[in-house]
Design an enzyme around this catalytic site. Structure first.
Site, PDB file in Angstrom:
ATOM      1  N   ARG A 123       0.810  -1.234   0.000  1.00  0.00           N
ATOM      2  CA  ARG A 123       0.000   0.000   0.000  1.00  0.00           C
ATOM      3  C   ARG A 123       0.842   1.283   0.000  1.00  0.00           C
ATOM      4  O   ARG A 123       0.372   2.354   0.394  1.00  0.00           O
ATOM      5  CB  ARG A 123      -0.970   0.047   1.174  1.00  0.00           C
ATOM      6  CG  ARG A 123      -1.988  -1.070   1.112  1.00  0.00           C
ATOM      7  CD  ARG A 123      -3.138  -0.842   2.057  1.00  0.00           C
ATOM      8  NE  ARG A 123      -3.978  -2.019   2.044  1.00  0.00           N
ATOM      9  CZ  ARG A 123      -3.723  -3.109   2.756  1.00  0.00           C
ATOM     10  NH1 ARG A 123      -2.677  -3.156   3.563  1.00  0.00           N
ATOM     11  NH2 ARG A 123      -4.498  -4.154   2.656  1.00  0.00           N
ATOM     12  N   GLU A 186      10.718  19.511 -23.952  1.00  0.00           N
ATOM     13  CA  GLU A 186       9.865  19.644 -22.771  1.00  0.00           C
ATOM     14  C   GLU A 186      10.413  20.775 -21.873  1.00  0.00           C
ATOM     15  O   GLU A 186       9.653  21.475 -21.205  1.00  0.00           O
ATOM     16  CB  GLU A 186       9.819  18.302 -22.040  1.00  0.00           C
ATOM     17  CG  GLU A 186       8.588  18.027 -21.227  1.00  0.00           C
ATOM     18  CD  GLU A 186       7.349  17.552 -22.008  1.00  0.00           C
ATOM     19  OE1 GLU A 186       6.373  18.303 -22.035  1.00  0.00           O
ATOM     20  OE2 GLU A 186       7.350  16.420 -22.565  1.00  0.00           O
ATOM     21  N   LYS A 228       7.251  23.833 -13.590  1.00  0.00           N
ATOM     22  CA  LYS A 228       6.237  22.788 -13.457  1.00  0.00           C
ATOM     23  C   LYS A 228       5.678  22.762 -12.034  1.00  0.00           C
ATOM     24  O   LYS A 228       4.464  22.657 -11.827  1.00  0.00           O
ATOM     25  CB  LYS A 228       6.805  21.422 -13.839  1.00  0.00           C
ATOM     26  CG  LYS A 228       5.767  20.333 -13.602  1.00  0.00           C
ATOM     27  CD  LYS A 228       5.735  19.274 -14.635  1.00  0.00           C
ATOM     28  CE  LYS A 228       4.532  18.363 -14.389  1.00  0.00           C
ATOM     29  NZ  LYS A 228       4.703  17.047 -14.973  1.00  0.00           N
ATOM     30  N   ARG A 242      -3.306  23.472 -14.622  1.00  0.00           N
ATOM     31  CA  ARG A 242      -2.411  22.399 -15.022  1.00  0.00           C
ATOM     32  C   ARG A 242      -2.505  22.079 -16.520  1.00  0.00           C
ATOM     33  O   ARG A 242      -1.543  21.581 -17.111  1.00  0.00           O
ATOM     34  CB  ARG A 242      -2.756  21.157 -14.181  1.00  0.00           C
ATOM     35  CG  ARG A 242      -1.635  20.188 -14.034  1.00  0.00           C
ATOM     36  CD  ARG A 242      -2.000  19.071 -13.062  1.00  0.00           C
ATOM     37  NE  ARG A 242      -0.961  18.051 -13.168  1.00  0.00           N
ATOM     38  CZ  ARG A 242      -0.471  17.378 -12.141  1.00  0.00           C
ATOM     39  NH1 ARG A 242      -0.910  17.565 -10.933  1.00  0.00           N
ATOM     40  NH2 ARG A 242       0.483  16.495 -12.338  1.00  0.00           N
ATOM     41  N   ASN A 246       0.005  21.050 -21.172  1.00  0.00           N
ATOM     42  CA  ASN A 246      -0.232  20.259 -22.384  1.00  0.00           C
ATOM     43  C   ASN A 246       0.065  21.004 -23.674  1.00  0.00           C
ATOM     44  O   ASN A 246      -0.306  20.529 -24.751  1.00  0.00           O
ATOM     45  CB  ASN A 246      -1.679  19.763 -22.415  1.00  0.00           C
ATOM     46  CG  ASN A 246      -1.877  18.622 -21.443  1.00  0.00           C
ATOM     47  OD1 ASN A 246      -0.970  17.805 -21.256  1.00  0.00           O
ATOM     48  ND2 ASN A 246      -3.020  18.587 -20.808  1.00  0.00           N
ATOM     49  N   HIS A 249       0.744  19.157 -26.921  1.00  0.00           N
ATOM     50  CA  HIS A 249       0.512  17.729 -26.692  1.00  0.00           C
ATOM     51  C   HIS A 249      -0.702  17.167 -27.433  1.00  0.00           C
ATOM     52  O   HIS A 249      -0.738  15.973 -27.698  1.00  0.00           O
ATOM     53  CB  HIS A 249       0.395  17.430 -25.197  1.00  0.00           C
ATOM     54  CG  HIS A 249       1.736  17.366 -24.509  1.00  0.00           C
ATOM     55  ND1 HIS A 249       2.587  18.443 -24.430  1.00  0.00           N
ATOM     56  CD2 HIS A 249       2.378  16.344 -23.882  1.00  0.00           C
ATOM     57  CE1 HIS A 249       3.686  18.095 -23.775  1.00  0.00           C
ATOM     58  NE2 HIS A 249       3.585  16.819 -23.438  1.00  0.00           N
ATOM     59  N   HIS A 253       0.416  14.107 -29.332  1.00  0.00           N
ATOM     60  CA  HIS A 253      -0.082  12.750 -29.058  1.00  0.00           C
ATOM     61  C   HIS A 253      -0.665  12.110 -30.309  1.00  0.00           C
ATOM     62  O   HIS A 253      -0.510  10.915 -30.539  1.00  0.00           O
ATOM     63  CB  HIS A 253      -1.145  12.772 -27.951  1.00  0.00           C
ATOM     64  CG  HIS A 253      -0.568  12.942 -26.579  1.00  0.00           C
ATOM     65  ND1 HIS A 253      -1.271  13.527 -25.540  1.00  0.00           N
ATOM     66  CD2 HIS A 253       0.640  12.608 -26.068  1.00  0.00           C
ATOM     67  CE1 HIS A 253      -0.507  13.544 -24.457  1.00  0.00           C
ATOM     68  NE2 HIS A 253       0.654  13.003 -24.741  1.00  0.00           N
ATOM     69  N   HIS A 266       8.722  11.403 -28.119  1.00  0.00           N
ATOM     70  CA  HIS A 266       7.695  12.273 -27.541  1.00  0.00           C
ATOM     71  C   HIS A 266       8.051  13.760 -27.716  1.00  0.00           C
ATOM     72  O   HIS A 266       7.236  14.568 -28.158  1.00  0.00           O
ATOM     73  CB  HIS A 266       7.501  11.916 -26.064  1.00  0.00           C
ATOM     74  CG  HIS A 266       6.527  12.799 -25.354  1.00  0.00           C
ATOM     75  ND1 HIS A 266       5.175  12.779 -25.633  1.00  0.00           N
ATOM     76  CD2 HIS A 266       6.699  13.750 -24.394  1.00  0.00           C
ATOM     77  CE1 HIS A 266       4.569  13.676 -24.866  1.00  0.00           C
ATOM     78  NE2 HIS A 266       5.468  14.278 -24.109  1.00  0.00           N
TER      79      HIS A 266
HETATM   80 ZN    ZN Z   1       5.121  15.616 -22.533  1.00  0.00          ZN
END
Ligand code: ZN
Ligand code: ADP
Length: 361
Positions: A123, A186, A228, A242, A246, A249, A253, A266
């Site tokens: 856990r 990035e 970030k 947040r 992106n 992205h 993507h 990426h």
């Molecule tokens: Zn990324």
């Protein structure tokens, strides 16, 4: 060494960035209160382990830690339920207990996998990240960990913040050049969404960054992580902030989804996506110089800024529509207003995006 403290909610943890940190790992883990009686599990991949695992193991052992190591194959296929089970088996057989920590030595793949093991073993046990790619500065803040399901990427996961992050910039010296540029995509993204001066700094220091100059990397990684951290921590108060992370992205993507495996990293895909976002920004009123400025910044980091013509526009649009952000004929997009400033626009029509994709070719 510089240290950035990431404060998220009640919890905080240090990101140490500098040279030679692999040789100080034991000391820094002790300083952070990682128990010496309980075994540590190091997860790495074959490439990274070949360069750095023995150094890390011997340093930790010299500091009085017991270690167990598990090395996976490089690449996204290791973020699977089957490999997850193997790592858990290694943890049980290695005698890890509630006070143990799991250490990720590697890039984003190893970080996601090892982090999810740390989040779920008994856990939840402590997690230590030792990122060895530039791209992984992004995943070292925010606590997202997880693995893929055969039907969907990152479908199984958790939020699990690391206890500490050790960023040894010396380990970046063996990164293949394409991985260096992809990671820098990035990094500069964090400037493009939040901090025009930082974006310009990346442009001005592109040569140093590509040459893996330690001083430049240390500054760039620290700044990238701190942008970030700022965005993620403010998101708790400002709803949906947040989402600006992106930038590039949605298109990125889609490129990754339809291109052949390995055709785009990426970072390369989001680089093209960030140029697409700039084109959209200009359509929505930004100064036309934004496109060339963005392209110049990205190409200075040896990143692609256009789409190869063999990528089919309809298939790209289709891939975007399967993205969870798509709703009924319009799509949510992070749109730049100028370098360093973006806005989340919720209802961009698909015909706009089609034109942007055509312009990107
Ligand atoms: Zn990324
Ligand atoms: P990311 O998602 O952070 O780019 P990955 O885990 O996908 O990271 O790693 C990208 C590739 O780079 C993998 O093949 C990995 O084995 C390799 N790699 C990671 N770090 C290093 C390094 N420091 N030196 C050489 N190769 C590395």
């Amino acid at each position: 060494m510089s240290t950035l403290t990431v404060q998220l909610g009640e919890r905080s943890y240090p990101i140490h960035i500098g040279r030679g940190l692999l040789h100080r790992a034991g000391e820094l883990l002790k300083e952070r209160g990682i128990a010496q009686k309980s075994p540590l599990l190091i997860v790495s991949d074959e490439n990274v382990a070949g360069f750095y695992l023995a150094t890390l193991e011997s340093n930790l052992q010299a500091s009085g830690y017991k270690t167990v190591s598990f090395v996976v194959k490089p690449g996204e296929t290791s973020k699977s339920l089957a490999v997850f089970e193997q790592v858990i088996t290694a943890a049980i057989e290695g005698g890890l207990d509630r006070n143990s920590a799991v250490i990720a030595l590697g890039g984003g793949v190893v970080g996601d996998l090892a982090g999810f093991v740390a989040a779920s073993y008994m856990r939840g046990v402590k997690f230590v990240q030792i990122p060895t790619t530039i791209l992984a500065h992004d995943s070292s803040v925010g606590g997202k960990v997880g693995i893929n399901h055969p039907l969907a990427k990152n479908m199984i996961g958790a939020f699990h913040q690391p206890e500490l992050v050790l960023y040894d910039v010396d380990t970046l010296s063996t990164l293949p050049p394409r991985e260096v540029s992809a990671g820098l995509a990035e990094m500069i993204k964090h400037g493009l969404i939040w901090d025009a001066d930082f974006a310009q700094w990346c442009r001005d220091h592109a040569t140093d960054l590509l040459a893996l100059d330690a001083t430049a990397l240390e500054y760039g990684l620290e700044k990238g992580c701190s942008v970030k951290a700022e965005v993620v921590s403010r998101d708790e108060r400002e709803n949906d902030l947040r989402a600006i992370l992106n930038l590039g992205h949605t298109i990125g993507h889609a490129i990754e989804a339809i291109a052949g495996y390995g055709e785009f990293l990426h970072g390369e895909a989001i680089s093209i996506g960030m140029v697409g976002s700039a084109l959209l920004g200009v359509k929505l009123g930004a100064d036309p110089s934004l496109v060339d400025e963005t392209k110049d910044m990205l190409s200075s980091l040896r990143l692609p800024t256009s789409l190869p013509s063999h990528l089919d526009t309809d298939r790209l649009l289709d891939a975007m529509m399967h993205d969870k952000k798509f709703k009924e004929g319009s799509i949510t997009f992070v749109v730049p207003r100028s370098i360093g400033h973006v806005e989340v626009v919720k209802d961009i029509s698909v015909s706009y995006i089609r034109r942007v994709i055509e312009q990107l070719k």
